[in-house]
Design an enzyme around this catalytic site. Sequence first.
Site, PDB file in Angstrom:
ATOM      1  N   GLU A  86      36.914  46.521  47.548  1.00 42.85           N
ATOM      2  CA  GLU A  86      36.139  47.590  46.889  1.00 42.85           C
ATOM      3  C   GLU A  86      34.665  47.472  47.260  1.00 42.85           C
ATOM      4  O   GLU A  86      34.047  46.402  47.084  1.00 42.85           O
ATOM      5  CB  GLU A  86      36.337  47.518  45.376  1.00 42.85           C
ATOM      6  CG  GLU A  86      35.867  48.777  44.697  1.00 42.85           C
ATOM      7  CD  GLU A  86      36.175  48.835  43.208  1.00 42.85           C
ATOM      8  OE1 GLU A  86      37.037  48.084  42.718  1.00 42.85           O
ATOM      9  OE2 GLU A  86      35.518  49.650  42.531  1.00 42.85           O
ATOM     10  N   LYS A 264      38.029  46.025  33.568  1.00 40.43           N
ATOM     11  CA  LYS A 264      38.410  46.156  34.984  1.00 40.43           C
ATOM     12  C   LYS A 264      37.190  45.817  35.844  1.00 40.43           C
ATOM     13  O   LYS A 264      37.301  45.136  36.863  1.00 40.43           O
ATOM     14  CB  LYS A 264      38.913  47.569  35.267  1.00 40.43           C
ATOM     15  CG  LYS A 264      39.525  47.754  36.647  1.00 40.43           C
ATOM     16  CD  LYS A 264      38.516  48.080  37.734  1.00 40.43           C
ATOM     17  CE  LYS A 264      39.186  48.246  39.095  1.00 40.43           C
ATOM     18  NZ  LYS A 264      38.217  48.470  40.176  1.00 40.43           N
ATOM     19  N   ASP A 280      45.521  32.090  41.739  1.00 36.99           N
ATOM     20  CA  ASP A 280      46.504  33.102  41.344  1.00 36.99           C
ATOM     21  C   ASP A 280      45.808  34.207  40.544  1.00 36.99           C
ATOM     22  O   ASP A 280      45.506  34.036  39.358  1.00 36.99           O
ATOM     23  CB  ASP A 280      47.589  32.388  40.521  1.00 36.99           C
ATOM     24  CG  ASP A 280      48.741  33.299  40.130  1.00 36.99           C
ATOM     25  OD1 ASP A 280      48.534  34.525  40.057  1.00 36.99           O
ATOM     26  OD2 ASP A 280      49.841  32.775  39.862  1.00 36.99           O
ATOM     27  N   HIS A 378      27.894  53.604  44.279  1.00 35.18           N
ATOM     28  CA  HIS A 378      29.265  53.449  44.751  1.00 35.18           C
ATOM     29  C   HIS A 378      29.496  54.304  46.006  1.00 35.18           C
ATOM     30  O   HIS A 378      30.017  53.827  47.015  1.00 35.18           O
ATOM     31  CB  HIS A 378      30.209  53.898  43.638  1.00 35.18           C
ATOM     32  CG  HIS A 378      31.583  53.367  43.777  1.00 35.18           C
ATOM     33  ND1 HIS A 378      31.928  52.111  43.337  1.00 35.18           N
ATOM     34  CD2 HIS A 378      32.693  53.911  44.307  1.00 35.18           C
ATOM     35  CE1 HIS A 378      33.203  51.918  43.597  1.00 35.18           C
ATOM     36  NE2 HIS A 378      33.689  52.990  44.184  1.00 35.18           N
TER      37      HIS A 378
HETATM   38  P1  NAD Z   1      50.991  22.274  42.221  1.00 29.45           P
HETATM   39  O1  NAD Z   1      52.233  21.806  41.553  1.00 29.45           O
HETATM   40  O2  NAD Z   1      51.077  22.678  43.633  1.00 29.45           O
HETATM   41  O3  NAD Z   1      49.844  21.168  42.077  1.00 29.45           O
HETATM   42  C1  NAD Z   1      49.628  20.468  40.877  1.00 29.45           C
HETATM   43  C2  NAD Z   1      49.931  19.004  41.083  1.00 29.45           C
HETATM   44  O4  NAD Z   1      49.021  18.445  42.010  1.00 29.45           O
HETATM   45  C3  NAD Z   1      49.732  18.219  39.811  1.00 29.45           C
HETATM   46  O5  NAD Z   1      50.902  18.273  39.029  1.00 29.45           O
HETATM   47  C4  NAD Z   1      49.418  16.821  40.342  1.00 29.45           C
HETATM   48  O6  NAD Z   1      50.587  16.077  40.518  1.00 29.45           O
HETATM   49  C5  NAD Z   1      48.812  17.078  41.715  1.00 29.45           C
HETATM   50  N1  NAD Z   1      47.356  16.822  41.820  1.00 29.45           N
HETATM   51  C6  NAD Z   1      46.722  16.277  42.893  1.00 29.45           C
HETATM   52  N2  NAD Z   1      45.401  16.208  42.683  1.00 29.45           N
HETATM   53  C7  NAD Z   1      45.170  16.699  41.450  1.00 29.45           C
HETATM   54  C8  NAD Z   1      43.994  16.885  40.664  1.00 29.45           C
HETATM   55  N3  NAD Z   1      42.772  16.536  41.096  1.00 29.45           N
HETATM   56  N4  NAD Z   1      44.113  17.470  39.444  1.00 29.45           N
HETATM   57  C9  NAD Z   1      45.333  17.838  38.990  1.00 29.45           C
HETATM   58  N5  NAD Z   1      46.483  17.661  39.682  1.00 29.45           N
HETATM   59  C10 NAD Z   1      46.416  17.099  40.900  1.00 29.45           C
HETATM   60  O7  NAD Z   1      50.360  23.525  41.461  1.00 29.45           O
HETATM   61  P2  NAD Z   1      50.082  23.871  39.951  1.00 29.45           P
HETATM   62  O8  NAD Z   1      48.599  23.908  39.788  1.00 29.45           O
HETATM   63  O9  NAD Z   1      50.873  23.034  38.998  1.00 29.45           O
HETATM   64  O10 NAD Z   1      50.647  25.368  39.905  1.00 29.45           O
HETATM   65  C11 NAD Z   1      49.940  26.428  40.490  1.00 29.45           C
HETATM   66  C12 NAD Z   1      50.901  27.362  41.198  1.00 29.45           C
HETATM   67  O11 NAD Z   1      51.917  27.809  40.298  1.00 29.45           O
HETATM   68  C13 NAD Z   1      50.220  28.604  41.684  1.00 29.45           C
HETATM   69  O12 NAD Z   1      50.622  28.845  43.010  1.00 29.45           O
HETATM   70  C14 NAD Z   1      50.777  29.708  40.782  1.00 29.45           C
HETATM   71  O13 NAD Z   1      50.791  30.937  41.470  1.00 29.45           O
HETATM   72  C15 NAD Z   1      52.158  29.201  40.504  1.00 29.45           C
HETATM   73  N6  NAD Z   1      52.870  29.701  39.315  1.00 29.45           N
HETATM   74  C16 NAD Z   1      52.284  30.477  38.357  1.00 29.45           C
HETATM   75  C17 NAD Z   1      52.997  30.924  37.295  1.00 29.45           C
HETATM   76  C18 NAD Z   1      52.313  31.747  36.237  1.00 29.45           C
HETATM   77  O14 NAD Z   1      51.100  31.854  36.226  1.00 29.45           O
HETATM   78  N7  NAD Z   1      53.029  32.336  35.279  1.00 29.45           N
HETATM   79  C19 NAD Z   1      54.346  30.550  37.151  1.00 29.45           C
HETATM   80  C20 NAD Z   1      54.923  29.733  38.120  1.00 29.45           C
HETATM   81  C21 NAD Z   1      54.178  29.295  39.206  1.00 29.45           C
END
Ligand code: NAD
Length: 425
Positions: A86, A264, A280, A378
């Site tokens: 945008e 928005k 996300d 805009h």
């Molecule tokens: P992930 O599982 O890829 O990473 C998280 C893991 O990384 C942690 O569990 C930990 O083991 C590790 N880690 C390494 N360094 C870390 C640090 N400094 N701090 C914290 N953890 C660290 O991802 P996630 O963050 O658990 O999940 C994010 C993903 O899930 C996104 O891609 C999202 O789109 C997706 N997702 C979203 C939904 C929703 O929003 N409803 C549902 C399902 C999946």
Amino acid sequence: MTQTLSSSRISGFHKHSVSERIALLSKIMQLDATDSDLLANCGNLSQEVGNHMIENFVGTMTIPVGIATNMRIDGKDVLVPMATEESSVVAAVCNAARQAYDNGGFITSMSGAEMIAQIQLVNVTDPTHARLCILEKKEEIRAICDACDPLLIKLGGGFRDLEVRVIETKSGPMVITHLIVDTRDAMGANAVNTMAEKLAPSIAQWTGGKTYLRILSNLADRRLARARCIWRTEDIGGEAVRDGMIMAYHFAESDPYRAATHNKGIMNGVSAVVLATGNDTRAVEAGAHAYASRNGRYSSLTSWEVTPEGDLAGVIEMPMAVGLVGGATKLHPMARAALKILNIASASELAQVIAAVGLAQNFSAMKALATTGIQKGHMTLHSHNIAMMAGAVGKEVDQLAKILVAKGGVRIDIAEKELALLRGE
Ligand code: NAD
């Protein structure tokens, strides 16, 4: 025109290589070489990485990334990458930040880094009793959850607390367990979902009920990012501008139709940084709108007041589940570059920057709406898009955009005529 599709059933599409998929798609839909070349050109994401990120990958959609300048946050200057299609979004943040810069910029904070996972329990005749049975198991629950993610525990995160609610539904009472987990620098969806799935059989066993859904809540109200800023009235064009903006806010606060557009605008800024950093966007957007409805009626994510000195004070507070690890943050090379540009050390810092950007965006939108109207700025920016859509190339784009603005007609039909004149046709 492409081919009319006779069937969308393409057996084993996912088993093909990317180039095979592109060739197959091109054949089925009779795409020409330009289209299949576009699909094959993945820009700054390699085919290999893209192919691992999603299913049936055939290409990428490149979105412009711009840098918001003038941002001063918590006494530190920051350059903020924003991915958006945008036209006025980056300019809006730069302008708002410029007007706040001399007065110190933005002050931010964070409520915590805790995510909530929900476990749905049904088929219990004694839900109130079941609730207490679950609450009594807090230490067992902590052990089960923490055992799921030793790395997170090592980094200082992990299970923090337990909440159990009984809710009335059309399917009868349900007992909803909330696992409250500190996910540190991760957004944490996968982390907490794993815990919820691991724990659910124990909850069913302790209560005699049946568990169904086990997933995080995007209403991340224990992970609120906050930003505030005072714009001096003299820096924003005087009291009439300030008062117009306050009334714009009061309108949004009282009317969901206005609040939707007000928010928005905020999300124009927020989602652009969320996307640029590989986070996300849907998770943050869902959290924002659910939070905006928390008092029973959809309302503004920002608040605006006049300070005792007569200046304009803006405040934003909203869920901000973003990470520096997980999802696409570490996978997408552009997201890694964006995080380098931001030069931040934690997910909280990123969340706070995003909140400041949301507030800045809201300032600019309200100011434009309460003064000259949004279309002037805009359409000036949009005139370049219209010029390109009319077929202008190279220097013609700027020339034609200027003509369209001067004529007050940023429209494709006018652009086509003016381009012909410009070319002496
Ligand atoms: P992930 O599982 O890829 O990473 C998280 C893991 O990384 C942690 O569990 C930990 O083991 C590790 N880690 C390494 N360094 C870390 C640090 N400094 N701090 C914290 N953890 C660290 O991802 P996630 O963050 O658990 O999940 C994010 C993903 O899930 C996104 O891609 C999202 O789109 C997706 N997702 C979203 C939904 C929703 O929003 N409803 C549902 C399902 C999946």
